[in-house]
Design a protein around this motif. Structure first.
Motif, PDB file in Angstrom:
ATOM      1  N   GLY A  48       0.787  -1.231   0.000  1.00  0.00           N
ATOM      2  CA  GLY A  48       0.000   0.000   0.000  1.00  0.00           C
ATOM      3  C   GLY A  48       0.817   1.278   0.000  1.00  0.00           C
ATOM      4  N   LYS A  49       2.121   1.178  -0.246  1.00  0.00           N
ATOM      5  CA  LYS A  49       2.989   2.359  -0.198  1.00  0.00           C
ATOM      6  C   LYS A  49       2.614   3.369  -1.283  1.00  0.00           C
ATOM      7  N   THR A  50       2.519   2.872  -2.512  1.00  0.00           N
ATOM      8  CA  THR A  50       2.156   3.753  -3.623  1.00  0.00           C
ATOM      9  C   THR A  50       0.780   4.357  -3.396  1.00  0.00           C
ATOM     10  N   THR A  51      -0.114   3.551  -2.865  1.00  0.00           N
ATOM     11  CA  THR A  51      -1.474   4.031  -2.622  1.00  0.00           C
ATOM     12  C   THR A  51      -1.464   5.266  -1.719  1.00  0.00           C
ATOM     13  N   ILE A  52      -0.613   5.252  -0.707  1.00  0.00           N
ATOM     14  CA  ILE A  52      -0.533   6.401   0.201  1.00  0.00           C
ATOM     15  C   ILE A  52      -0.130   7.663  -0.559  1.00  0.00           C
ATOM     16  N   LEU A  53       0.895   7.539  -1.398  1.00  0.00           N
ATOM     17  CA  LEU A  53       1.342   8.711  -2.161  1.00  0.00           C
ATOM     18  C   LEU A  53       0.274   9.166  -3.148  1.00  0.00           C
ATOM     19  N   ARG A  54      -0.384   8.211  -3.791  1.00  0.00           N
ATOM     20  CA  ARG A  54      -1.388   8.579  -4.794  1.00  0.00           C
ATOM     21  C   ARG A  54      -2.606   9.244  -4.146  1.00  0.00           C
ATOM     22  N   LEU A  55      -2.939   8.817  -2.934  1.00  0.00           N
ATOM     23  CA  LEU A  55      -4.030   9.481  -2.218  1.00  0.00           C
ATOM     24  C   LEU A  55      -3.650  10.931  -1.921  1.00  0.00           C
ATOM     25  N   GLU A  60      -5.943   9.337  -6.369  1.00  0.00           N
ATOM     26  CA  GLU A  60      -6.991   8.437  -5.898  1.00  0.00           C
ATOM     27  C   GLU A  60      -7.763   9.155  -4.796  1.00  0.00           C
ATOM     28  N   ARG A  61      -8.994   8.687  -4.540  1.00  0.00           N
ATOM     29  CA  ARG A  61      -9.781   9.281  -3.460  1.00  0.00           C
ATOM     30  C   ARG A  61      -9.903   8.295  -2.306  1.00  0.00           C
ATOM     31  N   VAL A  62      -9.902   8.825  -1.076  1.00  0.00           N
ATOM     32  CA  VAL A  62     -10.046   7.936   0.081  1.00  0.00           C
ATOM     33  C   VAL A  62     -11.443   7.320   0.080  1.00  0.00           C
ATOM     34  N   THR A  63     -11.531   6.104   0.606  1.00  0.00           N
ATOM     35  CA  THR A  63     -12.836   5.473   0.795  1.00  0.00           C
ATOM     36  C   THR A  63     -13.455   5.970   2.091  1.00  0.00           C
ATOM     37  N   SER A  75      -8.504  15.980   1.905  1.00  0.00           N
ATOM     38  CA  SER A  75      -9.359  15.069   1.153  1.00  0.00           C
ATOM     39  C   SER A  75     -10.832  15.438   1.338  1.00  0.00           C
ATOM     40  N   HIS A  76     -11.087  16.250   2.348  1.00  0.00           N
ATOM     41  CA  HIS A  76     -12.447  16.666   2.667  1.00  0.00           C
ATOM     42  C   HIS A  76     -12.481  18.168   2.866  1.00  0.00           C
ATOM     43  N   MET A  77     -13.691  18.711   2.936  1.00  0.00           N
ATOM     44  CA  MET A  77     -13.825  20.126   3.222  1.00  0.00           C
ATOM     45  C   MET A  77     -15.081  20.333   4.060  1.00  0.00           C
ATOM     46  N   PRO A  78     -15.078  21.416   4.824  1.00  0.00           N
ATOM     47  CA  PRO A  78     -16.274  21.695   5.609  1.00  0.00           C
ATOM     48  C   PRO A  78     -17.432  21.966   4.662  1.00  0.00           C
ATOM     49  N   GLY A  79     -18.578  21.441   5.007  1.00  0.00           N
ATOM     50  CA  GLY A  79     -19.722  21.650   4.116  1.00  0.00           C
ATOM     51  C   GLY A  79     -20.933  21.034   4.765  1.00  0.00           C
ATOM     52  N   GLY A  80     -22.029  20.995   4.053  1.00  0.00           N
ATOM     53  CA  GLY A  80     -23.226  20.410   4.621  1.00  0.00           C
ATOM     54  C   GLY A  80     -23.655  21.161   5.865  1.00  0.00           C
ATOM     55  N   THR A  81     -24.402  20.482   6.748  1.00  0.00           N
ATOM     56  CA  THR A  81     -24.895  21.159   7.947  1.00  0.00           C
ATOM     57  C   THR A  81     -23.821  21.159   9.024  1.00  0.00           C
ATOM     58  N   ASN A  82     -23.882  22.085   9.927  1.00  0.00           N
ATOM     59  CA  ASN A  82     -22.960  22.287  11.049  1.00  0.00           C
ATOM     60  C   ASN A  82     -21.492  21.984  10.710  1.00  0.00           C
ATOM     61  N   GLY A  83     -21.078  22.406   9.519  1.00  0.00           N
ATOM     62  CA  GLY A  83     -19.660  22.326   9.160  1.00  0.00           C
ATOM     63  C   GLY A  83     -19.094  20.923   9.110  1.00  0.00           C
ATOM     64  N   LYS A  84     -19.952  19.925   8.982  1.00  0.00           N
ATOM     65  CA  LYS A  84     -19.445  18.557   8.877  1.00  0.00           C
ATOM     66  C   LYS A  84     -18.584  18.419   7.625  1.00  0.00           C
ATOM     67  N   LEU A  85     -17.572  17.560   7.694  1.00  0.00           N
ATOM     68  CA  LEU A  85     -16.688  17.379   6.556  1.00  0.00           C
ATOM     69  C   LEU A  85     -17.378  16.552   5.471  1.00  0.00           C
ATOM     70  N   VAL A  86     -17.240  17.018   4.247  1.00  0.00           N
ATOM     71  CA  VAL A  86     -17.751  16.255   3.114  1.00  0.00           C
ATOM     72  C   VAL A  86     -16.581  16.032   2.159  1.00  0.00           C
ATOM     73  N   PRO A  87     -16.658  15.013   1.311  1.00  0.00           N
ATOM     74  CA  PRO A  87     -15.560  14.778   0.366  1.00  0.00           C
ATOM     75  C   PRO A  87     -15.272  16.039  -0.442  1.00  0.00           C
ATOM     76  N   ALA A  88     -13.980  16.311  -0.628  1.00  0.00           N
ATOM     77  CA  ALA A  88     -13.570  17.554  -1.275  1.00  0.00           C
ATOM     78  C   ALA A  88     -14.053  17.618  -2.715  1.00  0.00           C
ATOM     79  N   SER A  89     -14.424  18.824  -3.124  1.00  0.00           N
ATOM     80  CA  SER A  89     -14.761  19.033  -4.525  1.00  0.00           C
ATOM     81  C   SER A  89     -13.474  19.155  -5.331  1.00  0.00           C
ATOM     82  N   GLU A  90     -13.615  19.024  -6.640  1.00  0.00           N
ATOM     83  CA  GLU A  90     -12.458  19.182  -7.520  1.00  0.00           C
ATOM     84  C   GLU A  90     -11.826  20.562  -7.307  1.00  0.00           C
ATOM     85  N   ARG A  91     -12.652  21.555  -7.055  1.00  0.00           N
ATOM     86  CA  ARG A  91     -12.150  22.912  -6.850  1.00  0.00           C
ATOM     87  C   ARG A  91     -11.299  23.013  -5.576  1.00  0.00           C
ATOM     88  N   HIS A  92     -11.804  22.365  -4.496  1.00  0.00           N
ATOM     89  CA  HIS A  92     -11.061  22.354  -3.241  1.00  0.00           C
ATOM     90  C   HIS A  92      -9.705  21.671  -3.434  1.00  0.00           C
TER      91      HIS A  92
END
Ligand code: ATP
Ligand code: MG
Lengths: 269, 211
Positions: A48-55, A60-63, A75-92
């Motif tokens: 899983g070494k390469t996987t770490i770098l690619r993430l 690659e995106r985290v599961t 890999s995530h950004m604040p969003g949704g309700t009460n600032g919960k983390l959501v998967p990052a957008s391409e822009r982020h």
């Protein structure tokens, strides 16, 4: 794994899981790399070494879990309700991945551009540097990797070792805070390995860049790393200062791995 | 059988027709190259709601005969002059083939090139313009050349919508002077003279790219 706690590590994996289909490559991995720290990942093929770098490079995106860079969710950004983390957008991701550079096993230079054009491409079109400034810096970087006289050559005219040195210059031209190196000498003929590793030793010594390497070159790992992480099946088996871990590994798995890869001083496949 | 006098008389008309053929083929191929690229990009990089219908429409145009399309356009769009219409229909028809060619070229750009772009944070637009398309087009120059040659050979179809290209001229001359043999032989000869060097050029290009 216990780590020394620093404020705002350059990289922090927080219970990161990565699955491909039903194959779990990383399972709730926690990992920290301090600012300016040089860390090398070692371990058997498929661990899983390469996987770490690619993430980290967002190839690659985290599961599951969150990757933080410089103390901020990456890999995530604040969003949704009460600032919960959501998967990052391409822009982020686009806004934050500039901090990170990567050198690949297969170089991946742009074959239709000259060496110089390869190096100035991102500074001009991402950082918005003027062509003159970018040119000047690119030539400095090419000098640094010993290729000042090949600026106008096509990459395909260069040896593998030279191509990889161009790739290093190209990555550095973006002034990354974090540089990822994935087995950058594995595709090279043995006699070309040293020139690339010498350049990287130079970079490690002369900059305050955070380095995250995957390598089977134990001598190089010892020279540049503050810390080595031994991986197996997506888990950290053992972590410690380079000399210590290589000289007197605590874990049987590490001993077995080092014993095997020591035979030829070259990677085992 | 062969009437040298008639052949000599037919030559100017045939050559004039040849000029029209070239004049039609060049802009039609330009239309095909540009529109083909747009079609390929929409299918490879566009949003799904656009990519799917575009793929369907392109497949439809590709699989219907050019002759039918020429007639249909001629009847349905009377506002346009026959030569302009002919160039547009010919160009659009070939664009649907060239978009497939471009797509092959795009798909042949190694994954590592895309990954290098991501690692350098290049913006999408720049990735296409500076990295992917230059390599994709280089990958497909030989098939592009072949399509240029075959378009040139299909341009006579424009005569059905009264574009006075070479075969039309040869036909007219043949019927008015009862000299079909001479006029069509000349037309065939001119075609051969024009397309042979072009195909040789394409072959050469192919060999050079393969080396
Ligand atoms: N795109 C993918 N789809 C499915 N499985 C994948 C994919 N990429 C990696 N894997 C699997 O994930 C596991 C870890 O791969 P990874 O490349 O991270 O290992 P590694 O430690 O870098 O190995 P090596 O030393 O051989 O480079 C492997 O079993 C690999 O087969
Ligand atoms: Mg690997």
């Amino acid at each position: 794994m216990p780590h020394e706690n620093r404020d705002d590590p350059a990289v922090r994996f927080e219970r990161v899981t990565k699955r491909y289909g039903d194959r779990t490559v990383l399972d709730g991995l926690d990992l920290e790399v301090g600012r300016g720290e040089h860390v090398t990942l070692i371990g058997p093929s498929g661990s899983g070494k390469t996987t770490i770098l690619r993430l980290l490079m967002t190839l690659e995106r985290v599961t599951d879990g969150v990757i933080h860079v410089d103390g901020r969710p990456f890999s995530h950004m604040p969003g949704g309700t009460n600032g919960k983390l959501v998967p990052a957008s391409e822009r982020h991701l686009a806004a934050h991945r500039r901090r990170i550079g990567m050198v690949f096993q297969q170089f991946n230079l742009f074959p239709h551009m000259s060496v110089l054009e390869n190096v100035v491409e991102a500074p001009v079109h991402v950082l918005g540097e003027s062509r003159e400034d970018a040119d000047r810096r690119a030539r400095d970087l090419l000098d640094l990797v010993g290729l000042g006289d090949r600026a106008d050559a096509r990459p395909t005219r260069l040896s593998g070792g030279q191509q990889q040195r161009v790739a290093i210059a190209r990555a550095l031209a973006m002034r990354p805070g974090i540089l990822l190196l994935d087995e950058v000498t594995s595709a090279l003929d043995p006699e070309l390995v040293a020139e690339v590793l010498d350049v990287l030793r130079d970079v490690a010594r002369s900059t305050d860049i955070t380095l995250l390497c995957v390598t089977h070159e134990m001598g190089f790992a010892r020279d540049v790393s503050d810390r080595i992480l031994m991986f197996d099946r997506g888990r950290i088996v053992e972590s410690g200062p380079a000399d210590e871990l290589l000289e007197s590994p605590a874990h049987a798995r590490t001993r077995a791995f080092l014993g095997r890869s020591g035979e030829r001083g070259r990677p085992l496949r | 059988m062969w009437d040298g006098e008639a052949a000599r008389a037919a030559l100017p008309a045939v050559l004039e027709g040849f000029g029209v053929t070239v004049l039609a083929t060049v802009p039609a191929f330009a239309v095909a190259m540009v529109l083909g690229l747009v079609l390929a990009l929409v299918q490879r990089a566009g949003p799904a709601w656009l990519a799917l219908p575009v793929r369907g429409a392109a497949a439809f145009v590709r699989t219907t005969p050019l002759l039918v399309q020429l007639f249909a356009a001629w009847v349905l769009v009377p506002a346009l002059d026959a030569p302009v219409l002919g160039v547009l229909v010919l160009g659009t028809h070939y664009a649907t083939y060239l978009s497939e060619v471009y797509r092959t070229g795009i798909d042949a750009v190694p994954k590592g090139q895309w990954e290098a772009c991501t690692a350098l944070s290049l913006p999408r637009r720049r990735v296409w313009r500076a990295v992917v398309l230059p390599q994709a087009v280089r990958n497909v120059l030989p098939p592009l050349g072949n399509y240029a040659v075959s378009m040139f050979k299909e341009t006579p179809l424009l005569s059905v919508i009264t574009v006075h290209e070479m075969v039309h001229e040869a036909n007219t001359f043949g019927s008015t002077h009862f000299a079909y043999l001479e006029s069509f032989t000349l037309a065939a000869g001119v075609f051969l003279l024009a397309s042979w060097p072009t195909s040789v050029l394409v072959r050469r290009l192919e060999a050079r790219l393969a080396a």
